[in-house]
Design a protein around this motif. Structure first.
Motif, mmCIF file in Angstrom:
data_model
loop_
_atom_site.group_PDB
_atom_site.id
_atom_site.type_symbol
_atom_site.label_atom_id
_atom_site.label_comp_id
_atom_site.label_asym_id
_atom_site.label_seq_id
_atom_site.Cartn_x
_atom_site.Cartn_y
_atom_site.Cartn_z
ATOM 1 N N ILE A 63 -29.458 -69.491 26.995
ATOM 2 C CA ILE A 63 -28.047 -69.424 26.608
ATOM 3 C C ILE A 63 -27.620 -70.808 26.108
ATOM 4 N N ARG A 64 -27.117 -70.862 24.900
ATOM 5 C CA ARG A 64 -26.643 -72.143 24.357
ATOM 6 C C ARG A 64 -25.212 -72.395 24.838
ATOM 7 N N PHE A 65 -24.907 -73.672 25.146
ATOM 8 C CA PHE A 65 -23.534 -74.025 25.503
ATOM 9 C C PHE A 65 -23.145 -75.332 24.824
ATOM 10 N N ASP A 66 -21.858 -75.458 24.521
ATOM 11 C CA ASP A 66 -21.304 -76.701 23.989
ATOM 12 C C ASP A 66 -20.627 -77.468 25.113
ATOM 13 N N ARG A 67 -20.585 -78.770 25.002
ATOM 14 C CA ARG A 67 -20.022 -79.621 26.056
ATOM 15 C C ARG A 67 -18.579 -79.248 26.383
ATOM 16 N N LYS A 68 -17.848 -78.762 25.388
ATOM 17 C CA LYS A 68 -16.421 -78.488 25.594
ATOM 18 C C LYS A 68 -16.155 -77.279 26.497
ATOM 19 N N VAL A 69 -17.183 -76.423 26.726
ATOM 20 C CA VAL A 69 -16.940 -75.222 27.540
ATOM 21 C C VAL A 69 -17.249 -75.455 29.015
ATOM 22 N N ILE A 70 -17.685 -76.665 29.389
ATOM 23 C CA ILE A 70 -17.985 -76.959 30.785
ATOM 24 C C ILE A 70 -17.016 -78.035 31.266
ATOM 25 N N ASP A 71 -16.246 -77.702 32.283
ATOM 26 C CA ASP A 71 -15.152 -78.556 32.746
ATOM 27 C C ASP A 71 -15.613 -79.443 33.896
ATOM 28 N N VAL A 72 -16.312 -80.529 33.566
ATOM 29 C CA VAL A 72 -16.744 -81.518 34.565
ATOM 30 C C VAL A 72 -16.517 -82.906 33.977
ATOM 31 N N PRO A 73 -16.445 -83.928 34.821
ATOM 32 C CA PRO A 73 -16.269 -85.292 34.298
ATOM 33 C C PRO A 73 -17.375 -85.674 33.318
ATOM 34 N N ALA A 91 -20.909 -64.934 25.754
ATOM 35 C CA ALA A 91 -20.359 -64.462 24.483
ATOM 36 C C ALA A 91 -21.530 -64.160 23.559
ATOM 37 N N VAL A 92 -21.520 -62.971 22.935
ATOM 38 C CA VAL A 92 -22.614 -62.562 22.056
ATOM 39 C C VAL A 92 -22.294 -62.960 20.618
ATOM 40 N N ARG A 93 -23.221 -63.661 19.972
ATOM 41 C CA ARG A 93 -23.046 -64.068 18.588
ATOM 42 C C ARG A 93 -23.374 -62.917 17.646
ATOM 43 N N PRO A 94 -22.935 -62.987 16.399
ATOM 44 C CA PRO A 94 -23.238 -61.920 15.437
ATOM 45 C C PRO A 94 -24.732 -61.667 15.247
ATOM 46 N N ASP A 95 -25.569 -62.716 15.454
ATOM 47 C CA ASP A 95 -27.004 -62.537 15.281
ATOM 48 C C ASP A 95 -27.672 -61.994 16.547
ATOM 49 N N GLY A 96 -26.861 -61.651 17.561
ATOM 50 C CA GLY A 96 -27.409 -61.058 18.779
ATOM 51 C C GLY A 96 -27.800 -62.064 19.839
ATOM 52 N N LYS A 97 -27.735 -63.357 19.511
ATOM 53 C CA LYS A 97 -28.064 -64.375 20.510
ATOM 54 C C LYS A 97 -26.836 -64.669 21.370
ATOM 55 N N TYR A 98 -27.088 -65.373 22.504
ATOM 56 C CA TYR A 98 -26.018 -65.575 23.476
ATOM 57 C C TYR A 98 -25.517 -67.013 23.465
ATOM 58 N N ASN A 99 -24.203 -67.138 23.510
ATOM 59 C CA ASN A 99 -23.539 -68.417 23.700
ATOM 60 C C ASN A 99 -22.762 -68.372 25.010
ATOM 61 N N ALA A 100 -22.495 -69.531 25.571
ATOM 62 C CA ALA A 100 -21.677 -69.612 26.774
ATOM 63 C C ALA A 100 -20.220 -69.781 26.382
ATOM 64 N N ALA A 101 -19.380 -68.863 26.855
ATOM 65 C CA ALA A 101 -17.946 -68.987 26.596
ATOM 66 C C ALA A 101 -17.295 -69.927 27.608
ATOM 67 N N LYS A 102 -17.849 -69.945 28.823
ATOM 68 C CA LYS A 102 -17.342 -70.821 29.879
ATOM 69 C C LYS A 102 -18.483 -71.110 30.852
#
Length: 375
Positions: free
Chosen positions: A137-147, A162-173
């Motif tokens: 699961i890919r995640f961006d730094r902005k979706v994780i609320d830590v110092p 969160a499911v991307r249009p290409d069927g791969k998974y992203n982290a929403a939170k």
């Protein structure tokens, strides 16, 4: 042959009888039963066990945290309760079942538990691996609320998908998991003025609020590790005191460093100091004052054992476990057993095989916690 039809009837009758017997006897003691499904009825993260209902076994089945995927062992009870699970089961001599190899299939709309596999500070994204998913699961730094200073790689997390249009998974939170026994990581302690060899006394400093058991210590290098009750990992420390030895108990001041617990001002506990006992204000009669006995403080050793219940008194609420690997019988309290066993007569429990966590009191005595019956 003239016997063909009759033999077919006999074979068919045998098949029916065998099928009925299999349905009535789903397991044999000691033989695992595979491919079962059920729902988590309850989960106690502090005690490390729960129960599964709704399976083909038609009874609640106990499971321990060791049977869960690694990233699910410290989750909050709300995460597991009501979840569909796949598992195997093994029946004990007493007919009770214990679940093994418990797994959580992915379910749309529900978060998953995982571990941060990698993170690039330069690019601002990373990947999470989970036993519930067939891909990272890919995640961006902005979706994780830590110092911003928190070290992310290796952290246990809860992820909204969160499911991307290409069927791969992203982290929403993404949220860091909290240990069920301790809650959030303690805040950073104030700077320690005694770090340069001037230890002083714990009473004078007013900082030492935690105790631990020395797991490893290198006096020459001045580094070591502690086992602390309720904390999921080792706690590192620096010290130069030769009286600190492996297996001894120490007090320390907790510091939060990059999201992990660090021990400052590590001091050996030389003996047990009797504190003033709290007064039971509800127990005053005829001018007499009764005192409540304070709960004995216990520290995890990181060791687990198995044995047989030697004695148990349901009236007094305690018993002893005999274990081949230990020189003395291990004391345990009624509250350390699963609820359904607590009012069982002692004569029925004697001889039962159990697994347990070994802890130490401040005076060095051994006790058993998280007593789980081996089915």
């Amino acid at each position: 042959s003239s016997f063909g039809p009759n033999l077919s009837l006999v074979a068919g009758w045998c098949s029916c009888v065998c099928a009925v017997q299999t349905a009535e006897m789903p397991g044999v003691a000691g033989v695992p039963i595979s491919a079962l499904q059920g729902t988590v009825k309850s989960w106690n993260g502090m005690k490390g066990f729960g129960f599964i209902e709704g399976s083909a076994l038609e009874t609640d089945v106990m499971f321990s945290h060791n049977e869960l995927p690694e990233e699910c062992r410290n989750v909050h009870w709300k995460f597991l309760t009501g979840r569909a699970v796949d598992f195997k089961a093994q029946q004990g001599p007493d007919g009770r079942y214990k679940a093994t190899m418990v797994s959580l299939p992915f379910a749309d709309g529900l978060p998953v538990a995982g571990r941060i596999k990698s993170y690039s500070e330069k690019h601002g994204y990373g990947f999470i691996v989970s036993s519930q998913m067939n891909q990272d699961i890919r995640f961006d730094r902005k979706v994780i609320d830590v110092p911003a200073t928190t070290a992310l790689q290796g952290q246990l997390v809860i992820v909204d998908i969160a499911v991307r249009p290409d069927g791969k998974y992203n982290a929403a939170k993404v949220s860091l998991q909290e240990n069920p026994g301790t809650g959030p990581m303690p805040p950073a302690a104030p700077p320690n003025p005694y770090m340069n060899g001037n230890r002083g006394s714990a009473e004078h400093q007013g900082l030492n609020s935690m105790v631990g058991l020395v797991k490893a210590f290198n006096l020459r290098g001045g580094t070591g590790l502690l086992t602390v009750s309720g904390y999921p990992g080792d706690v590192a420390f620096n010290a130069g005191d030769p009286s600190i030895i492996v297996g001894s108990m120490v007090s320390f001041s907790p510091v939060n460093t990059d999201g992990r617990l660090w021990a400052n001002n590590v001091l050996p506990i030389q003996g047990t100091h009797s504190a003033k006992r709290p007064m039971d204000s509800s127990a005053r009669a005829g001018g007499t004052v009764r005192w409540k006995k304070p709960r004995t403080q216990e520290v995890a050793t990181g060791q687990y054992g198995s044995g047989q219940i030697k004695t148990y008194s349901e009236q007094k609420g305690f018993g002893f476990i005999r274990s081949d690997g230990l020189a003395e019988d291990i004391f345990f309290l009624r509250t350390e057993m699963p609820e359904e066993y607590r009012d069982t007569a002692g004569t029925e429990l004697v001889g039962c095989t159990v697994n347990f966590e070994l802890v130490k009191t401040v005076d060095g005595k051994s006790r058993a916690q998280q007593v789980v019956f081996v089915q």
